[in-house]
Write a protein that holds these residues in place. Structure first.
Motif, mmCIF file in Angstrom:
data_model
loop_
_atom_site.group_PDB
_atom_site.id
_atom_site.type_symbol
_atom_site.label_atom_id
_atom_site.label_comp_id
_atom_site.label_asym_id
_atom_site.label_seq_id
_atom_site.Cartn_x
_atom_site.Cartn_y
_atom_site.Cartn_z
ATOM 1 N N ARG A 7 0.848 -1.194 0.000
ATOM 2 C CA ARG A 7 0.000 0.000 0.000
ATOM 3 C C ARG A 7 0.879 1.237 0.000
ATOM 4 N N CYS A 10 0.933 8.115 3.160
ATOM 5 C CA CYS A 10 1.454 9.479 3.279
ATOM 6 C C CYS A 10 2.234 9.591 4.580
ATOM 7 N N THR A 17 -3.463 4.996 0.409
ATOM 8 C CA THR A 17 -4.029 4.945 -0.936
ATOM 9 C C THR A 17 -3.588 3.652 -1.616
ATOM 10 N N THR A 18 -4.246 3.329 -2.693
ATOM 11 C CA THR A 18 -3.929 2.094 -3.417
ATOM 12 C C THR A 18 -2.893 2.313 -4.511
ATOM 13 N N CYS A 24 -0.586 14.294 -1.810
ATOM 14 C CA CYS A 24 -1.569 13.599 -0.980
ATOM 15 C C CYS A 24 -2.904 14.332 -1.052
ATOM 16 N N ASP A 25 -3.955 13.606 -1.374
ATOM 17 C CA ASP A 25 -5.283 14.213 -1.461
ATOM 18 C C ASP A 25 -5.842 14.582 -0.096
ATOM 19 N N ASN A 26 -5.313 13.991 0.971
ATOM 20 C CA ASN A 26 -5.850 14.232 2.308
ATOM 21 C C ASN A 26 -5.279 15.490 2.957
#
Length: 470
Positions: A7, A10, A17-18, A24-26
């Motif tokens: 996996r 971050c 994430t996969t 990083c979207d978060n």
């Protein structure tokens, strides 16, 4: 057999994430996602075994059941015991973070030595230094004669096996959590997976054995403890050791404590012989105050349950730039912008064409809104060129309408001001008549404070100073 998978994690926020991505979207951090191979259930790091498929029956209790008082272990370092809530609770896990070189290892070595001298078994495990380096520091601090058990190791399994071989210690210090690694997580030391797995194993040991565990954590460039935020939720207390490298004092601040009040503050002074406690921090922060200079106001603040007096300094000067400068040290920049807008819109104080510099003396950082009135007073004083009275303190919250609101703990603030020789206080309404030795003067609107400091108004922008009639 435990299922293994790959996996992408971050390293800033711990989001999983996969697939790999540059951002990083978060949390929005760039180049922080790293591929890690770990166990499917990282929570098994506490035992090293796969989780059971069937649980056990729990014994439930009622809310009105008798509560046993939590025992506490006093280290003998008053400022450290204050921040932890009166001492260390057995079986608790404490996370302490701070900038590199700020003195975290020095503080914990002194606390470990003080506890060991009280006939408690203390184990100090370092993953960043050799034992000889820790011994040299202990000799410099005068702690080399304390019976502290010392080891240099980074394997969690080895540490737990060593701790379990003898009687449970009172305190275990791990310096630092980012250097540890466990075999159940196939990732490099310091990654999110390893930090979370190592912390979980040590916290579980603390709960089962009754030993208190202190974990040292690195911090990021913005001052946050590095690694996954879930570690801060796992531990019982989160402490931050901070300070300005250009000053000798250090601040130990509690942001979370399940066994005591939060936002407590301990003050230390870095000396050649280690960290020394500061019994009266207000005298330290006000020791070099210049009472004749405009733009300096004394704020009567509260840090947890401790009243603290600190000087707020402001410098307002005409700007030659199209966009004037706004520089803030030790306070919230967004809140300064709000105070400037209220002064200009509600009080008629022209500040939009001036450079504004604001600093909290001594490197202390203030977060409470009660500092609004002191900040406004320092800005008005600097803009008018009039020095404020040397024996007056200020506290109160300013609203967008220009009204001054009351703040909690007013008696404690006034008592601390009177103890240090201040005879007056500018306060919000409903505070009262003050206490013996420190009279209060109420201001309901911020414009009233402007008229009090600069009754003759302000000089035009062609002049650099203004002298008003008292």
């Amino acid at each position: 057999m435990v299922k293994r998978q790959s996996r992408f994690v971050c390293q800033n926020c711990g989001a999983v994430t996969t697939r790999w991505a540059g951002r990083c979207d978060n949390c929005g951090e760039w180049n922080s996602i790293v591929e890690e191979a770990s166990t499917a259930d990282i929570m098994t790091a506490a035992t090293g075994k796969a989780a059971r498929t069937k649980g056990r029956r729990l014994e439930l209790s009622s809310l009105d059941a008798p509560i046993a008082a939590e025992p506490r272990v006093i280290t003998g370092i008053g400022e450290f015991d204050r921040v932890t809530g009166g001492g260390i609770v057995p079986g608790s896990a404490i996370l302490i973070g701070g900038d590199p070189g700020i003195g975290k290892s020095t503080l914990l070595l002194q606390a470990a030595a003080a506890l060991a001298r009280r006939n408690h078994r203390v184990v100090y495990v370092t993953g960043e230094e050799a034992t000889a380096q820790v011994q040299l520091r202990a000799r410099r601090l005068g702690a080399d004669t304390a019976p502290v058990a010392l080891a240099a190791e980074t394997s969690v399994e080895t540490i737990l096996e060593t701790l379990g071989a003898g009687p449970a210690p009172t305190l275990v210090v791990i310096d630092s959590i980012q250097t540890l690694h466990t075999s159940v997580a196939e990732a490099s030391p310091g990654t999110v997976t390893q930090v979370r797995a190592s912390a979980q194993a040590l916290i579980r040991y603390a709960k089962l054995s009754g030993a208190a565990v202190i974990l040292v954590g690195h911090v990021t460039k913005d001052g946050q403890i590095a690694g996954p935020r879930v570690v801060e939720h796992m531990v019982d207390a989160v402490l931050t050791f901070e300070g300005d490298p250009s000053h000798a004092f250090r601040l130990l601040r509690g942001s979370k404590n399940r066994f005591g009040p939060t936002d407590e503050l301990g003050v230390f002074e870095m000396t050649g012989g280690g960290l020394a406690e500061v019994a009266n921090p207000s005298e330290l922060f006000l020791g070099e105050r210049d009472t004749s200079t405009p733009g300096a106001a004394v704020f009567a603040g509260m840090e947890g349950t401790r009243p603290l007096l600190v000087e707020i300094q402001a410098l307002v000067t005409p700007s030659r730039l199209g966009t004037p400068r706004r520089s803030v040290i030790g306070w919230d920049g967004a809140r300064l912008s709000m105070i400037l807008a209220v002064l200009e819109a509600r009080c008629g104080v022209a500040l939009s064409a001036h450079d504004i510099y604001l600093a909290v003396a001594g490197g202390l950082r203030i977060a409470e809104p009660a500092a609004d009135l002191a900040v406004a007073a320092s800005l008005i004083s600097s803009r008018a060129g009039v020095a404020l009275p040397a024996d007056v303190v200020y506290f109160g919250e300013v609203s967008l309408s220009g009204r001054v609101r009351a703040v909690p703990h007013a008696p404690g603030r006034l008592k601390e001001a009177a103890k240090l020789g201040f005879r007056g206080a500018i306060v919000p309404p409903q505070v009262g008549a003050g206490i013996d030795g420190c009279a209060t003067s109420e201001v309901a609107l911020l414009v009233n404070l402007v008229h009090r400091i600069a009754p003759a108004g302000f000089a035009d922008e062609r002049q650099s100073t203004f002298s008003g009639d008292d």
